[in-house]
Motif scaffolding. Structure first.
Motif, PDB file in Angstrom:
ATOM      1  N   LEU A   2       1.915   7.195  -7.022  1.00 29.89           N
ATOM      2  CA  LEU A   2       0.870   8.028  -7.623  1.00 29.89           C
ATOM      3  C   LEU A   2       1.492   9.134  -8.458  1.00 29.89           C
ATOM      4  O   LEU A   2       2.506   9.707  -8.090  1.00 29.89           O
ATOM      5  CB  LEU A   2       0.004   8.670  -6.529  1.00 29.89           C
ATOM      6  CG  LEU A   2      -1.129   7.853  -5.959  1.00 29.89           C
ATOM      7  CD1 LEU A   2      -1.791   8.628  -4.834  1.00 29.89           C
ATOM      8  CD2 LEU A   2      -2.135   7.473  -7.006  1.00 29.89           C
ATOM      9  N   ILE A  55      -6.698   7.226  -0.738  1.00 32.83           N
ATOM     10  CA  ILE A  55      -6.678   6.521  -2.022  1.00 32.83           C
ATOM     11  C   ILE A  55      -6.728   5.023  -1.747  1.00 32.83           C
ATOM     12  O   ILE A  55      -5.932   4.495  -0.974  1.00 32.83           O
ATOM     13  CB  ILE A  55      -5.402   6.865  -2.832  1.00 32.83           C
ATOM     14  CG1 ILE A  55      -5.256   8.371  -3.006  1.00 32.83           C
ATOM     15  CG2 ILE A  55      -5.406   6.140  -4.167  1.00 32.83           C
ATOM     16  CD1 ILE A  55      -6.403   9.035  -3.718  1.00 32.83           C
ATOM     17  N   ARG A  63       0.832  -1.205   0.000  1.00 29.00           N
ATOM     18  CA  ARG A  63       0.000   0.000   0.000  1.00 29.00           C
ATOM     19  C   ARG A  63       0.865   1.253   0.000  1.00 29.00           C
ATOM     20  O   ARG A  63       0.616   2.192  -0.750  1.00 29.00           O
ATOM     21  CB  ARG A  63      -0.935  -0.003   1.205  1.00 29.00           C
ATOM     22  CG  ARG A  63      -1.777   1.251   1.297  1.00 29.00           C
ATOM     23  CD  ARG A  63      -2.913   1.103   2.273  1.00 29.00           C
ATOM     24  NE  ARG A  63      -3.576   2.342   2.520  1.00 29.00           N
ATOM     25  CZ  ARG A  63      -4.381   2.954   1.658  1.00 29.00           C
ATOM     26  NH1 ARG A  63      -4.605   2.416   0.491  1.00 29.00           N
ATOM     27  NH2 ARG A  63      -4.951   4.094   1.963  1.00 29.00           N
ATOM     28  N   THR A  64       1.902   1.273   0.811  1.00 34.66           N
ATOM     29  CA  THR A  64       2.812   2.413   0.845  1.00 34.66           C
ATOM     30  C   THR A  64       3.478   2.607  -0.511  1.00 34.66           C
ATOM     31  O   THR A  64       3.599   3.728  -0.994  1.00 34.66           O
ATOM     32  CB  THR A  64       3.880   2.213   1.944  1.00 34.66           C
ATOM     33  OG1 THR A  64       3.215   2.015   3.186  1.00 34.66           O
ATOM     34  CG2 THR A  64       4.808   3.404   2.039  1.00 34.66           C
ATOM     35  N   THR A  93     -11.192   6.133  -4.386  1.00 38.75           N
ATOM     36  CA  THR A  93     -10.929   6.436  -2.979  1.00 38.75           C
ATOM     37  C   THR A  93     -11.552   5.369  -2.093  1.00 38.75           C
ATOM     38  O   THR A  93     -12.323   4.523  -2.555  1.00 38.75           O
ATOM     39  CB  THR A  93     -11.508   7.809  -2.581  1.00 38.75           C
ATOM     40  OG1 THR A  93     -12.927   7.747  -2.687  1.00 38.75           O
ATOM     41  CG2 THR A  93     -10.943   8.914  -3.441  1.00 38.75           C
ATOM     42  N   ARG A 119      -3.797  11.798   0.947  1.00 41.25           N
ATOM     43  CA  ARG A 119      -3.199  10.737   0.129  1.00 41.25           C
ATOM     44  C   ARG A 119      -3.599   9.360   0.655  1.00 41.25           C
ATOM     45  O   ARG A 119      -3.792   8.420  -0.110  1.00 41.25           O
ATOM     46  CB  ARG A 119      -1.680  10.892   0.143  1.00 41.25           C
ATOM     47  CG  ARG A 119      -0.979  10.116  -0.944  1.00 41.25           C
ATOM     48  CD  ARG A 119       0.512  10.328  -0.886  1.00 41.25           C
ATOM     49  NE  ARG A 119       0.925  11.428  -1.718  1.00 41.25           N
ATOM     50  CZ  ARG A 119       1.658  11.294  -2.812  1.00 41.25           C
ATOM     51  NH1 ARG A 119       2.073  10.104  -3.185  1.00 41.25           N
ATOM     52  NH2 ARG A 119       1.994  12.336  -3.517  1.00 41.25           N
ATOM     53  N   SER A 120      -3.765   9.240   1.964  1.00 42.79           N
ATOM     54  CA  SER A 120      -4.124   7.949   2.556  1.00 42.79           C
ATOM     55  C   SER A 120      -5.552   7.524   2.219  1.00 42.79           C
ATOM     56  O   SER A 120      -5.929   6.378   2.457  1.00 42.79           O
ATOM     57  CB  SER A 120      -3.940   7.997   4.071  1.00 42.79           C
ATOM     58  OG  SER A 120      -4.774   8.995   4.629  1.00 42.79           O
ATOM     59  N   LEU A 150       0.940   4.164  -2.917  1.00 39.34           N
ATOM     60  CA  LEU A 150       0.720   5.590  -2.656  1.00 39.34           C
ATOM     61  C   LEU A 150       1.921   6.432  -3.108  1.00 39.34           C
ATOM     62  O   LEU A 150       1.758   7.560  -3.563  1.00 39.34           O
ATOM     63  CB  LEU A 150       0.432   5.825  -1.175  1.00 39.34           C
ATOM     64  CG  LEU A 150      -0.919   5.300  -0.680  1.00 39.34           C
ATOM     65  CD1 LEU A 150      -1.043   5.493   0.823  1.00 39.34           C
ATOM     66  CD2 LEU A 150      -2.068   5.956  -1.408  1.00 39.34           C
ATOM     67  N   ASN A 151       3.114   5.891  -2.997  1.00 44.73           N
ATOM     68  CA  ASN A 151       4.306   6.621  -3.424  1.00 44.73           C
ATOM     69  C   ASN A 151       4.425   6.687  -4.944  1.00 44.73           C
ATOM     70  O   ASN A 151       5.093   7.563  -5.479  1.00 44.73           O
ATOM     71  CB  ASN A 151       5.573   5.985  -2.836  1.00 44.73           C
ATOM     72  CG  ASN A 151       5.685   6.242  -1.351  1.00 44.73           C
ATOM     73  OD1 ASN A 151       5.143   7.209  -0.828  1.00 44.73           O
ATOM     74  ND2 ASN A 151       6.371   5.366  -0.663  1.00 44.73           N
TER      75      ASN A 151
END
Length: 104
Positions: free
Chosen positions: A50, A91, A43-44, A58, A88-89, A47-48
């Motif tokens: 994107l 998403i 997940r991290t 969302t 951002r979290s 998100l990085n």
């Protein structure tokens, strides 16, 4: 001699009592903790990665296209006139990733 034999039995008893706890911890680690850590790492990473132009969804189920990015927020274009700002979290998934832009 009688005391020495009793001490050896007591030491073995402690090891026999601790063994089930060690086994339970190992089961919890491999079935619960390790998969959760792997999922959090994925997940991290998502998100990085994107970038502008990504079509995302969302956590609340809103679909949109990324227009702007900062370290903490994402601005989404939901239709031709509406832009919304999210953490951002918030998403959930990247539906389609924008094509890579090659700079010459």
């Amino acid at each position: 001699m009688w005391l020495a034999g009793e001490a050896q039995t007591g030491g073995a008893g402690i090891i026999q009592m601790i063994w089930p706890f060690v086994l339970m911890f190992a089961v919890f680690y491999f079935l619960l903790i390790r998969p959760q850590q792997k999922k959090q790492k994925q997940r991290t990473s998502m998100l990085n990665q994107l970038k502008k132009g990504d079509k995302i969804s969302t956590i609340g189920g809103l679909h949109g296209t990324v227009v702007e990015l900062t370290d903490d927020t994402v601005v989404l274009r939901v239709n031709d006139t509406t832009k919304m700002t999210f953490e951002r979290s918030a998403i959930n998934t990247i539906i389609t990733s924008a094509p890579e832009v090659k700079e010459s």
